[in-house]
Design a protein around this motif. Structure first.
Motif, mmCIF file in Angstrom:
data_model
loop_
_atom_site.group_PDB
_atom_site.id
_atom_site.type_symbol
_atom_site.label_atom_id
_atom_site.label_comp_id
_atom_site.label_asym_id
_atom_site.label_seq_id
_atom_site.Cartn_x
_atom_site.Cartn_y
_atom_site.Cartn_z
ATOM 1 N N ARG A 273 38.126 29.721 19.457
ATOM 2 C CA ARG A 273 37.527 28.418 20.378
ATOM 3 C C ARG A 273 36.823 29.162 21.498
ATOM 4 N N VAL A 274 35.661 28.866 21.785
ATOM 5 C CA VAL A 274 34.860 29.679 22.689
ATOM 6 C C VAL A 274 34.213 28.652 23.639
ATOM 7 N N ALA A 275 33.921 28.992 24.896
ATOM 8 C CA ALA A 275 33.180 28.463 25.989
ATOM 9 C C ALA A 275 32.337 29.156 26.801
ATOM 10 N N ASP A 276 31.335 28.410 27.657
ATOM 11 C CA ASP A 276 30.524 29.334 28.487
ATOM 12 C C ASP A 276 31.386 29.679 29.660
ATOM 13 N N GLU A 277 32.258 28.769 30.049
ATOM 14 C CA GLU A 277 33.353 28.840 31.262
ATOM 15 C C GLU A 277 34.762 28.466 30.892
ATOM 16 N N ILE A 278 35.631 29.018 31.257
ATOM 17 C CA ILE A 278 36.897 28.582 31.049
ATOM 18 C C ILE A 278 37.470 27.563 32.075
ATOM 19 N N ALA A 279 37.134 26.257 32.037
ATOM 20 C CA ALA A 279 37.364 25.536 32.975
ATOM 21 C C ALA A 279 37.856 24.142 32.186
ATOM 22 N N PRO A 280 38.600 23.129 33.119
ATOM 23 C CA PRO A 280 38.898 22.100 32.500
ATOM 24 C C PRO A 280 38.150 20.984 31.884
ATOM 25 N N ALA A 288 33.700 31.548 13.732
ATOM 26 C CA ALA A 288 34.315 32.645 13.215
ATOM 27 C C ALA A 288 34.232 33.920 13.944
ATOM 28 N N ARG A 289 35.181 34.776 14.073
ATOM 29 C CA ARG A 289 35.469 35.874 14.780
ATOM 30 C C ARG A 289 34.146 36.687 14.663
ATOM 31 N N ALA A 290 33.745 36.834 13.555
ATOM 32 C CA ALA A 290 32.509 37.702 13.532
ATOM 33 C C ALA A 290 31.247 37.074 14.081
ATOM 34 N N GLU A 291 31.210 36.007 14.515
ATOM 35 C CA GLU A 291 30.021 35.092 14.950
ATOM 36 C C GLU A 291 29.968 35.048 16.438
ATOM 37 N N VAL A 292 30.875 35.631 17.294
ATOM 38 C CA VAL A 292 31.017 35.248 18.625
ATOM 39 C C VAL A 292 29.887 35.711 19.296
ATOM 40 N N ARG A 293 29.213 35.104 20.090
ATOM 41 C CA ARG A 293 27.767 35.547 20.795
ATOM 42 C C ARG A 293 28.072 36.208 21.929
ATOM 43 N N PRO A 294 27.162 36.912 22.622
ATOM 44 C CA PRO A 294 27.352 37.795 23.703
ATOM 45 C C PRO A 294 27.595 36.780 25.068
ATOM 46 N N GLY A 295 27.246 35.625 25.058
ATOM 47 C CA GLY A 295 27.424 34.780 26.167
ATOM 48 C C GLY A 295 28.821 33.933 26.140
ATOM 49 N N ASP A 296 29.449 34.027 25.120
ATOM 50 C CA ASP A 296 30.959 33.475 24.766
ATOM 51 C C ASP A 296 31.966 33.945 25.612
ATOM 52 N N ARG A 297 33.038 33.067 25.659
ATOM 53 C CA ARG A 297 34.218 33.415 26.471
ATOM 54 C C ARG A 297 35.458 32.812 25.494
ATOM 55 N N GLY A 326 46.257 30.806 23.685
ATOM 56 C CA GLY A 326 45.000 30.672 24.555
ATOM 57 C C GLY A 326 45.362 30.353 26.079
ATOM 58 N N VAL A 327 44.645 29.594 26.701
ATOM 59 C CA VAL A 327 44.515 29.389 28.134
ATOM 60 C C VAL A 327 45.210 27.757 28.032
ATOM 61 N N PHE A 328 46.371 27.851 27.543
ATOM 62 C CA PHE A 328 47.141 26.732 27.415
ATOM 63 C C PHE A 328 47.214 25.703 28.633
ATOM 64 N N GLU A 329 47.116 26.172 29.704
ATOM 65 C CA GLU A 329 46.932 25.697 31.135
ATOM 66 C C GLU A 329 46.007 24.384 31.111
ATOM 67 N N LEU A 330 44.933 24.705 30.401
ATOM 68 C CA LEU A 330 43.710 23.935 30.399
ATOM 69 C C LEU A 330 43.897 23.130 29.040
ATOM 70 N N GLU A 331 43.604 21.711 28.978
ATOM 71 C CA GLU A 331 43.788 21.092 27.797
ATOM 72 C C GLU A 331 42.772 21.226 26.592
ATOM 73 N N PRO A 332 41.329 21.723 27.161
ATOM 74 C CA PRO A 332 40.574 22.017 26.013
ATOM 75 C C PRO A 332 40.910 23.398 25.392
ATOM 76 N N PHE A 333 41.895 24.262 25.813
ATOM 77 C CA PHE A 333 42.279 25.274 25.226
ATOM 78 C C PHE A 333 43.775 25.476 24.848
ATOM 79 N N ARG A 334 44.635 24.326 24.672
ATOM 80 C CA ARG A 334 46.063 24.629 24.239
ATOM 81 C C ARG A 334 46.276 24.348 22.914
#
Length: 405
Positions: A273-280, A288-297, A326-334
């Motif tokens: 799971r990726v996002a532009d920023e790690i935020a709530p 897919a792990r082979a399709e991650v883009r340069p701007g992804d986190r 993952g960053v389980f402290e934040l709901e989108p990434f738990r």
């Protein structure tokens, strides 16, 4: 060698005896200075109750926070004493002194079946330096030392390793408390003679902090599942794009070697799971792990990885888990961490031994609501990692060896 245990001592030998107990009461405090989470206090109750009911005079030691060797009112154990008294169901006297006249007088007047909690050990500069003089003063408070603080067992401090050595040198005994015994039992058994399949799950931010654990576990496990930000370094080793994700470029070669050694025993996420920023309020995308883009986190494992990992976990008979996916402290990434926590709990429900490391792993189990379904949740974060890595822990090494071993 197996260590001497409090549980093996005759109860009648404890009556009236002055016993120094090192517990881990390093609990978080609220802004108002009250205990915000009493988990470690509750975990310490069993040994204290055992001693109180046996009629021992209990002198209790602990640290709290990092006051850097000088008194700090914000790190006083006074609020801990109030919560401990309620949890124990018997009086706990607190004295805001550790090695002065007030502490000595309180120890001397302590009655059988009572608990005396002295002030934060880290108010003394000699604590973290394992100062022999401080250790001897603390050892003078009793002739039996019980270490029940697994969370600090990997530190050679005056109130852990130093006091044990000092009491033994004076002819006394140093043994493991009930909580420490349980830690040694479950973590030790997981390594020494695990029921198979044996599956280890490692997550968290850095491979460098867990490299010794990975190397210790790889030859022993049937599967080693790697998630969290530490998986990103393995992705780099595979030549994959990781965008702006947290990585350790200087550990890529190490990750490559581990991949070669681990073969199909080492499982990495196949999607993330990726996002532009790690935020709530982040907008999450699955790639897919082979399709991650340069701007992804990268901030969590993906749903396909969840399913693959969960199947391995549910089929295991022994599980060791340290670190979130993952960053389980934040709901989108738990999501990944929660799904794996439920898989671990399902395995435990089916009779598997499921052991969690402390720290973030314990917090993740709480978030997932499965803590009460697991076999054992360690009270030590760094200590459990070092134990799993096969390292000698000073606070344990200093204890007596078991006579029947």
């Amino acid at each position: 060698m197996p260590k001497a245990l409090l549980s093996a001592l005759p109860t009648d030998a404890l009556k009236g005896r002055r016993v120094v107990v090192r517990a881990d009461l390093n609990v978080p405090l609220s802004e108002a200075g009250e205990v915000a989470d009493d988990t470690r206090i509750q975990a310490s109750v069993a040994s204290l109750r055992h001693l109180v009911e046996a009629g021992a005079r209990v002198v209790l030691l602990s640290h709290l926070g990092r006051p850097k060797g000088r008194p700090d009112p914000a790190a006083s154990l006074a609020p801990v004493a109030r919560v401990l008294q309620s949890a124990l169901g018997s009086p706990v006297r607190f004295v805001p002194d550790l090695v002065g006249d007030e502490a000595a007088a309180a120890v001397a007047s302590l009655e059988p079946g009572r608990v005396l909690l002295l002030e934060n050990t880290r108010f003394e500069a000699g604590e973290t330096a394992d100062d022999p003089a401080l250790a001897r003063v603390l050892a003078g408070y009793g002739d039996l030392f019980v270490n029940d603080a697994f969370g600090t067992a990997h530190r050679a401090h005056a109130s852990t390793a130093g006091i044990a050595s000092a009491i033994r040198a004076a002819g006394g005994r140093a043994v493991a408390g009930l909580l420490l015994e349980r830690e040694l039992q479950f973590l030790g058994d997981a390594l020494a003679d695990p029921e198979r399949p044996f599956v280890a799950i490692l997550g968290g931010a850095k491979i460098s902090g867990k490299i010794d654990v990975v190397e210790a576990l790889l030859p022993r496990v049937d599967r080693l599942i790697v998630g969290g930000a530490m998986a990103n370094t393995f992705f780099l080793a595979l030549g994959l794009e990781v965008g702006h994700s947290l990585v350790e470029p200087d550990r890529v070669e190490m990750a490559r070697e581990l991949l070669e050694r681990g073969g199909d025993r080492l499982l990495l996420p196949i999607d993330v799971r990726v996002a532009d920023e790690i935020a709530p309020d982040a907008e999450v995308r699955v790639r897919a792990r082979a399709e991650v883009r340069p701007g992804d986190r990268i901030a969590d494992i993906g749903p396909e990885s969840e399913a693959i990992f969960a199947a391995e976990i549910r089929g295991a008979r022994t599980l060791v888990w340290n670190g979130p996916m993952g960053v389980f402290e934040l709901e989108p990434f738990r999501g990944g961490t929660v799904q794996l926590a439920h898989a671990v709990a399902d395995a435990a429900d089916g009779g598997a031994t499921a052991v969690l490391g402390g720290g973030d792993s314990a917090a993740a189990a709480e978030v997932a609501g499965v803590s009460d379904r697991l076999t054992h949740i360690s009270t030590g974060g760094g200590a459990s990692l070092e134990f799993l890595a096969g390292e000698a822990l000073p606070g344990i090494e200093a204890l007596d060896e078991r006579e029947d071993a």
